[in-house]
Design a protein around this motif. Sequence first.
Motif, mmCIF file in Angstrom:
data_model
loop_
_atom_site.group_PDB
_atom_site.id
_atom_site.type_symbol
_atom_site.label_atom_id
_atom_site.label_comp_id
_atom_site.label_asym_id
_atom_site.label_seq_id
_atom_site.Cartn_x
_atom_site.Cartn_y
_atom_site.Cartn_z
ATOM 1 N N PHE A 1 0.855 -1.190 0.000
ATOM 2 C CA PHE A 1 0.000 0.000 0.000
ATOM 3 C C PHE A 1 0.892 1.242 0.000
ATOM 4 C CE2 PHE A 1 -4.478 1.225 0.841
ATOM 5 C CZ PHE A 1 -4.322 2.591 0.803
ATOM 6 N N ILE A 2 0.773 2.044 -1.065
ATOM 7 C CA ILE A 2 1.600 3.247 -1.222
ATOM 8 C C ILE A 2 0.707 4.477 -1.254
ATOM 9 C CG2 ILE A 2 3.198 4.472 -2.748
ATOM 10 C CD1 ILE A 2 4.080 1.730 -3.817
ATOM 11 N N ILE A 3 1.089 5.479 -0.481
ATOM 12 C CA ILE A 3 0.449 6.782 -0.550
ATOM 13 C C ILE A 3 1.246 7.627 -1.536
ATOM 14 C CG2 ILE A 3 -0.071 8.910 0.693
ATOM 15 C CD1 ILE A 3 -1.880 6.667 1.444
ATOM 16 N N GLY A 4 0.583 8.125 -2.577
ATOM 17 C CA GLY A 4 1.277 8.875 -3.613
ATOM 18 C C GLY A 4 1.250 10.373 -3.394
ATOM 19 N N ASN A 5 1.215 11.115 -4.490
ATOM 20 C CA ASN A 5 1.246 12.577 -4.413
ATOM 21 C C ASN A 5 0.018 13.138 -3.714
ATOM 22 O OD1 ASN A 5 3.689 12.998 -5.649
ATOM 23 N ND2 ASN A 5 2.842 13.370 -7.682
ATOM 24 N N PRO A 6 0.180 14.249 -2.959
ATOM 25 C CA PRO A 6 -0.955 14.898 -2.321
ATOM 26 C C PRO A 6 -1.703 15.806 -3.297
ATOM 27 C CG PRO A 6 1.041 16.081 -1.797
ATOM 28 C CD PRO A 6 1.458 14.877 -2.609
ATOM 29 N N HIS A 7 -2.853 16.282 -2.864
ATOM 30 C CA HIS A 7 -3.694 17.146 -3.692
ATOM 31 C C HIS A 7 -2.978 18.444 -4.073
ATOM 32 C CE1 HIS A 7 -8.342 17.430 -4.243
ATOM 33 N NE2 HIS A 7 -7.712 17.716 -5.358
ATOM 34 N N SER A 8 -2.034 18.863 -3.257
ATOM 35 C CA SER A 8 -1.369 20.151 -3.474
ATOM 36 C C SER A 8 -0.508 20.186 -4.723
ATOM 37 C CB SER A 8 -0.506 20.512 -2.251
ATOM 38 O OG SER A 8 0.410 19.479 -1.949
ATOM 39 N N VAL A 9 -0.218 19.028 -5.336
ATOM 40 C CA VAL A 9 0.567 19.037 -6.568
ATOM 41 C C VAL A 9 -0.268 18.639 -7.783
ATOM 42 C CG1 VAL A 9 2.753 18.638 -5.389
ATOM 43 C CG2 VAL A 9 1.464 16.688 -6.255
ATOM 44 N N GLU A 10 -1.591 18.609 -7.632
ATOM 45 C CA GLU A 10 -2.411 18.301 -8.803
ATOM 46 C C GLU A 10 -2.292 19.394 -9.866
ATOM 47 O OE1 GLU A 10 -6.864 16.794 -10.142
ATOM 48 O OE2 GLU A 10 -6.616 17.744 -8.185
ATOM 49 N N ILE A 11 -1.866 20.591 -9.463
ATOM 50 C CA ILE A 11 -1.631 21.650 -10.446
ATOM 51 C C ILE A 11 -0.542 21.219 -11.424
ATOM 52 C CG2 ILE A 11 0.056 22.832 -8.975
ATOM 53 C CD1 ILE A 11 -2.431 24.455 -11.462
ATOM 54 N N LEU A 12 0.372 20.352 -10.993
ATOM 55 C CA LEU A 12 1.398 19.820 -11.882
ATOM 56 C C LEU A 12 0.853 18.628 -12.666
ATOM 57 C CD1 LEU A 12 4.446 19.856 -9.408
ATOM 58 C CD2 LEU A 12 3.675 21.680 -10.933
ATOM 59 N N GLU A 13 0.138 17.751 -11.994
ATOM 60 C CA GLU A 13 -0.338 16.513 -12.620
ATOM 61 C C GLU A 13 -1.429 16.772 -13.657
ATOM 62 O OE1 GLU A 13 0.200 13.303 -9.001
ATOM 63 O OE2 GLU A 13 -1.491 14.695 -8.920
ATOM 64 N N ASN A 14 -2.406 17.611 -13.305
ATOM 65 C CA ASN A 14 -3.517 17.899 -14.213
ATOM 66 C C ASN A 14 -3.463 19.306 -14.797
ATOM 67 O OD1 ASN A 14 -5.198 15.636 -14.637
ATOM 68 N ND2 ASN A 14 -6.084 15.832 -12.589
ATOM 69 N N GLY A 15 -2.916 20.247 -14.028
ATOM 70 C CA GLY A 15 -2.880 21.634 -14.489
ATOM 71 C C GLY A 15 -1.955 21.859 -15.667
ATOM 72 N N LEU A 16 -0.759 21.271 -15.615
ATOM 73 C CA LEU A 16 0.193 21.484 -16.705
ATOM 74 C C LEU A 16 -0.268 20.865 -18.029
ATOM 75 C CD1 LEU A 16 3.755 21.209 -15.098
ATOM 76 C CD2 LEU A 16 2.420 23.232 -15.653
#
Length: 345
Positions: free
Chosen positions: A275-290
């Motif tokens: 079980f891995i916890i990945g990126n937090p919501h605070s970097v979704e600007i990079l994941e989806n925003g870019l």
Amino acid sequence: MMDIQNEFTIHDVMQALNVITKGRMVMDWNEIAKGSNPFVLTKTSNIPGKSVVEIPGLVFGDMNAPVKRIGVAMTMTECGIELASGMGLDLLVVHHPVADAANSGGVPFAQYLPLYNLSVIELHEAFHGLHPGLAYIHGHQKLKTDTSFGGIHGNVLHKGIALEGIQTAGDILKRLDGYIGRQIESTLLKSEQEIRSTNFLEEATLANPAEILNGNQDTPVKHILHFFPHSGFTVEHLHQALDLYPETDTIIASISRVRENHPLVMEAKRLGLTFIIGNPHSVEILENGLPLAYALEYLLPEIEIYVLRERVTAMPLAYAGHQEIQNYGKDMALNYLVSKKSIKL
């Protein structure tokens, strides 16, 4: 593509977004009344008066208004509005749904946004599932995606297989650190700590690092289920997914997080799943925003595109601001908000 001599309008941006979203945008408000657009959704926790209707389209503004500068953001806030004002932006394209007053400093859009000639488009569920980036960043190739797993719209589940070079849980954590620029963020925070003369300063991305809740750095990974806990994914959903994909050896939960004693983690431990916890919501600007910002730039190259990323920090009260503003805060509190006699000595 319009002639570059012509002025671009919000309608042109909407057309570009309709290309990007494969026709999911609300181009006519009659779609809402008819219920013909499946991406117009009500989100609610059943708190009276606090529900919000997601409308993938122009929420505030005029379709014929000219656009020269666009800001792409995850969530609209008063800070984002003020930044847009200072930069002379014409339009904010935001991922998350907006609510009157809630996303505009407590005042209605109609009183605030016209001051800056600012229009707003929202996307959210209409953008989900359009690209495999979140899976890719988390080290796996997306093989299948269900954006309504268990019949819950927005409950996204990815089935993936580890990318070449990703062999262990530790490989995923290293990959995530690299993609979000963790070293850069850490250096930035250390610089701010030095300026403020305190080590007691936290930042949202660094405070929520990727981690392994079951397994270790050397645990092999191959067959992956990737979901997002805040979308409503439950232990029952986990069992349904495992029935579909019994070869699963690894679970990744990202954007939102669960604690080590969460039922999902406990069930993964019982079943022997990493079980891995990945990126937090605070970097979704990079994941989806870019990806969204670059797609707009490719389709509308004459329009200037900016990415609005909010950086959230926390510090002890004693280190908030400088001496003059701290004295101000104490004076206002003691002279107007509390009685000096009521303070226990």
